[in-house]
Design a protein around this motif. Structure first.
Motif, short mmCIF file in Angstrom:
data_model
loop_
_atom_site.label_atom_id
_atom_site.label_comp_id
_atom_site.label_asym_id
_atom_site.label_seq_id
_atom_site.Cartn_x
_atom_site.Cartn_y
_atom_site.Cartn_z
N THR A 44 2.98 -28.46 -20.97
CA THR A 44 2.51 -27.95 -19.70
C THR A 44 1.02 -28.26 -19.43
OG1 THR A 44 2.22 -25.91 -20.75
CG2 THR A 44 4.39 -26.38 -19.61
N LYS A 45 0.46 -28.13 -18.34
CA LYS A 45 -0.95 -28.31 -17.99
C LYS A 45 -1.72 -27.33 -18.71
CE LYS A 45 -0.34 -30.49 -13.56
NZ LYS A 45 -0.52 -30.60 -12.10
N THR A 46 -1.20 -25.95 -18.70
CA THR A 46 -1.72 -24.95 -19.25
C THR A 46 -0.91 -24.11 -20.16
OG1 THR A 46 -1.57 -23.36 -17.62
CG2 THR A 46 -3.70 -24.74 -17.45
N ALA A 47 -1.41 -23.22 -21.10
CA ALA A 47 -0.29 -22.45 -21.79
C ALA A 47 0.47 -21.47 -21.09
CB ALA A 47 -1.08 -21.69 -22.96
N ASP A 48 -0.14 -21.01 -19.86
CA ASP A 48 0.48 -20.10 -18.86
C ASP A 48 1.60 -20.76 -18.39
OD1 ASP A 48 -1.30 -18.04 -19.67
OD2 ASP A 48 -2.67 -18.55 -18.15
N GLU A 49 1.79 -22.06 -18.15
CA GLU A 49 2.67 -22.58 -17.33
C GLU A 49 3.93 -22.87 -18.16
OE1 GLU A 49 1.55 -26.14 -15.39
OE2 GLU A 49 0.12 -25.24 -14.32
N ALA A 50 3.80 -22.66 -19.56
CA ALA A 50 5.09 -22.68 -20.22
C ALA A 50 6.00 -21.53 -20.23
CB ALA A 50 4.47 -22.81 -21.74
N VAL A 51 6.59 -21.19 -18.95
CA VAL A 51 7.17 -20.08 -18.78
C VAL A 51 8.40 -20.03 -19.46
CG1 VAL A 51 6.29 -20.08 -16.50
CG2 VAL A 51 8.36 -21.12 -16.59
N TYR A 52 9.02 -20.87 -20.10
CA TYR A 52 10.27 -20.82 -20.85
C TYR A 52 9.99 -20.86 -22.12
CZ TYR A 52 12.65 -21.32 -16.48
OH TYR A 52 13.23 -21.14 -15.40
N LEU A 53 8.88 -20.87 -22.77
CA LEU A 53 8.45 -21.03 -24.14
C LEU A 53 9.20 -19.95 -24.95
CD1 LEU A 53 7.28 -22.54 -26.30
CD2 LEU A 53 5.03 -21.54 -26.08
N HIS A 54 8.76 -18.71 -24.39
CA HIS A 54 9.35 -17.25 -25.14
C HIS A 54 10.78 -17.55 -25.52
CE1 HIS A 54 9.92 -13.33 -26.95
NE2 HIS A 54 10.83 -13.27 -25.98
N THR A 55 11.49 -17.91 -24.45
CA THR A 55 13.13 -18.03 -24.50
C THR A 55 13.52 -19.04 -25.37
OG1 THR A 55 13.22 -17.32 -22.06
CG2 THR A 55 15.09 -18.44 -22.98
N LEU A 56 12.91 -20.34 -25.46
CA LEU A 56 13.19 -21.59 -26.27
C LEU A 56 12.86 -21.05 -27.78
CD1 LEU A 56 11.74 -24.30 -24.11
CD2 LEU A 56 14.29 -24.00 -24.58
N LYS A 57 11.74 -20.39 -27.93
CA LYS A 57 11.35 -20.10 -29.17
C LYS A 57 12.49 -18.91 -29.71
CE LYS A 57 7.48 -22.05 -30.13
NZ LYS A 57 7.15 -22.59 -31.34
N GLU A 58 12.90 -18.01 -29.02
CA GLU A 58 13.80 -17.27 -29.54
C GLU A 58 15.32 -17.79 -29.75
OE1 GLU A 58 15.93 -13.59 -27.03
OE2 GLU A 58 13.98 -13.29 -27.39
N LEU A 59 15.55 -18.95 -29.20
CA LEU A 59 16.57 -19.38 -29.24
C LEU A 59 16.57 -20.52 -30.47
CD1 LEU A 59 19.41 -20.33 -28.14
CD2 LEU A 59 18.23 -22.18 -26.86
N SER A 60 15.49 -21.17 -30.68
CA SER A 60 15.25 -21.94 -31.70
C SER A 60 15.18 -21.02 -33.22
CB SER A 60 14.01 -22.68 -31.63
OG SER A 60 12.90 -21.85 -32.00
N SER A 61 14.79 -19.64 -32.95
CA SER A 61 15.00 -18.78 -34.34
C SER A 61 16.43 -18.69 -34.71
CB SER A 61 14.47 -17.56 -34.05
OG SER A 61 15.27 -16.58 -33.35
N LYS A 62 17.40 -18.84 -33.78
CA LYS A 62 18.66 -18.72 -33.86
C LYS A 62 19.59 -19.88 -34.35
CE LYS A 62 18.82 -14.74 -30.86
NZ LYS A 62 19.19 -14.31 -29.27
N LYS A 63 18.88 -20.98 -33.87
CA LYS A 63 19.37 -22.34 -34.20
C LYS A 63 18.30 -23.21 -35.00
CE LYS A 63 22.12 -22.70 -30.02
NZ LYS A 63 23.34 -23.19 -29.88
N PRO A 64 18.81 -23.27 -36.50
CA PRO A 64 17.96 -24.00 -37.34
C PRO A 64 17.65 -25.45 -36.84
CG PRO A 64 19.61 -23.36 -38.31
CD PRO A 64 19.77 -22.84 -37.05
N ASN A 65 18.45 -26.00 -36.10
CA ASN A 65 18.46 -27.59 -36.03
C ASN A 65 17.99 -27.74 -34.51
OD1 ASN A 65 20.68 -26.00 -34.49
ND2 ASN A 65 21.79 -28.03 -33.96
#
Length: 181
Positions: A44-65
């Motif tokens: 993303t252009k800035t960290a603030d624009e990564a609106v789905y980052l938290h959702t993706l990090k949460e998902l990756s914590s449940k999916k080790p792959n």
């Protein structure tokens, strides 16, 4: 063509998203098969624009792959394939999927070809109408359903009780709207 990880031959995959280009990867990440190993680069252009980052990090914590790598262009400059190759391993026969602004997709594809990546292993999102207006309904933060503006008028998707929010975009410009209910 179809933009889906389910039709790829190789289980090792690298997904590269630029800005609103993260949208198709959200549903793919949720439905990721345990046999697939994916590195998802979210630029993303800035960290603030990564609106789905938290959702993706949460998902990756449940999916080790699923490994999610955030890239802040304001601090890191433009993402390059060299950056991807330095941060991802075992890419000898990996599939690369790219979605984002046209200029980013063109640059990534060109850099992959320069690294002798087989063009059959490179997939990019193809919007047949690059200046059309599109909409995506987010359901529970991940599931997405897409409409063109032609069908959006009759879909009433913002009123759908499953809808968390609506993303409407034209080219690389996007607007995130909360649901109306």
């Amino acid at each position: 063509g179809t933009f889906s990880n389910k039709i790829l031959i190789n289980k090792r995959q690298v997904w590269i998203a630029g800005g609103i280009g993260i949208t198709p990867f959200l549903a793919m990440a949720k439905d990721l098969d345990a046999t697939q190993q994916v590195d998802l680069y979210y630029s993303t252009k800035t960290a603030d624009e990564a609106v789905y980052l938290h959702t993706l990090k949460e998902l990756s914590s449940k999916k080790p792959n699923l490994r999610v790598i955030a890239f802040d262009a304001e601090k890191q400059g433009f993402m390059t394939i060299d950056y991807v190759l330095e941060n991802s391993k075992d890419l000898d026969d990996a599939n690369f999927m790219i979605c984002g602004p046209a200029s980013m997709m063109k640059a990534m594809r060109s850099q992959l070809k320069a690294r002798a990546i087989n063009k059959k292993n490179i997939k990019q999102f193809q919007n047949k109408k690059p200046h059309s207006i599109n909409a995506v309904m987010s359901v529970h933060g991940l599931r997405t359903l897409s409409w063109s503006i032609e069908s959006l008028a009759t879909a009433h998707i913002a009123d759908d009780p499953r809808c968390d929010h609506l993303i409407i975009w034209c080219g690389s410009k996007a607007e995130h709207l909360p649901a109306k209910h």
